[in-house]
Design a protein around this motif. Structure first.
Motif, mmCIF file in Angstrom:
data_model
loop_
_atom_site.group_PDB
_atom_site.id
_atom_site.type_symbol
_atom_site.label_atom_id
_atom_site.label_comp_id
_atom_site.label_asym_id
_atom_site.label_seq_id
_atom_site.Cartn_x
_atom_site.Cartn_y
_atom_site.Cartn_z
ATOM 1 N N THR A 174 12.142 8.497 52.308
ATOM 2 C CA THR A 174 10.775 8.191 52.747
ATOM 3 C C THR A 174 10.698 6.781 53.317
ATOM 4 N N LEU A 175 11.329 5.811 52.659
ATOM 5 C CA LEU A 175 11.338 4.439 53.168
ATOM 6 C C LEU A 175 12.064 4.329 54.501
ATOM 7 N N LEU A 176 13.127 5.071 54.655
ATOM 8 C CA LEU A 176 13.861 5.074 55.922
ATOM 9 C C LEU A 176 13.003 5.625 57.056
ATOM 10 N N VAL A 177 12.305 6.724 56.807
ATOM 11 C CA VAL A 177 11.424 7.313 57.822
ATOM 12 C C VAL A 177 10.284 6.360 58.149
ATOM 13 N N ALA A 207 10.206 3.019 57.834
ATOM 14 C CA ALA A 207 10.718 1.866 58.575
ATOM 15 C C ALA A 207 11.051 2.230 60.018
ATOM 16 N N THR A 208 11.612 3.400 60.225
ATOM 17 C CA THR A 208 11.925 3.853 61.578
ATOM 18 C C THR A 208 10.659 4.040 62.399
ATOM 19 N N THR A 209 9.637 4.638 61.802
ATOM 20 C CA THR A 209 8.370 4.860 62.498
ATOM 21 C C THR A 209 7.715 3.531 62.877
ATOM 22 N N ILE A 210 7.699 2.590 61.959
ATOM 23 C CA ILE A 210 7.112 1.275 62.252
ATOM 24 C C ILE A 210 7.897 0.584 63.365
ATOM 25 N N GLY A 211 9.215 0.663 63.335
ATOM 26 C CA GLY A 211 10.038 0.058 64.380
ATOM 27 C C GLY A 211 9.770 0.648 65.752
ATOM 28 N N ILE A 212 9.622 1.972 65.809
ATOM 29 C CA ILE A 212 9.340 2.635 67.084
ATOM 30 C C ILE A 212 7.982 2.225 67.615
#
Length: 137
Positions: free
Chosen positions: A12-15, A17-22
């Motif tokens: 969940t944290l990986l998803v 962080a990826t969403t925020i980065g995008i």
């Protein structure tokens, strides 16, 4: 804590962080409204505006993308009549970051001849967005 729960939290944290980065990457370099901000020419070393508009770049000494923006804005200003590029180093003037709400470098303001901030860019401005902002001045 069970290994399954730990793995679920990590995924969940990986998803997240990826969403925020995008989202942050997509917003970088896009034109934003300048609001009701007015730029004081005394805050820049060169205290005069361009006849048409001024591109004010806020940078720091350790900024990795600031030289790229410096070349982009300097070249754009030299190619267009009445346009001026001014760079302000926030390392030496940290008070300006609070006054103009600069949260990251590079940040670029498009200022009209009266000193009103007509547009602002966070990160490296897209060339077409910069052209649109200047056309609106």
């Amino acid at each position: 804590m069970s290994p399954t729960l730990a793995l679920g939290i990590a995924a969940t944290l990986l998803v997240l962080a990826t969403t925020i980065g995008i989202v942050l990457r997509r917003r970088d370099g896009r034109r934003r409204d300048g609001g009701a901000l007015r730029f004081d020419p005394a805050d820049a070393a060169a205290a005069e505006f361009g006849a048409r508009a001024t591109l004010v770049q806020f940078s720091t000494e350790m900024c990795a993308r600031c030289p790229q923006v410096r070349r982009l804005l300097g070249g754009y200003a030299s190619d267009h009549e009445g346009l001026r590029h001014v760079e302000i180093d926030l390392t030496h003037r940290p008070d300006l970051s609070a006054r103009y709400k600069v949260l990251q470098t590079p940040t670029t303001f498009v200022i009209d001849s009266s000193g009103a901030v007509r547009a602002r860019f966070h990160g490296v401005p897209h060339r077409h967005a910069l052209a649109e902002a200047l056309a609106a001045v």
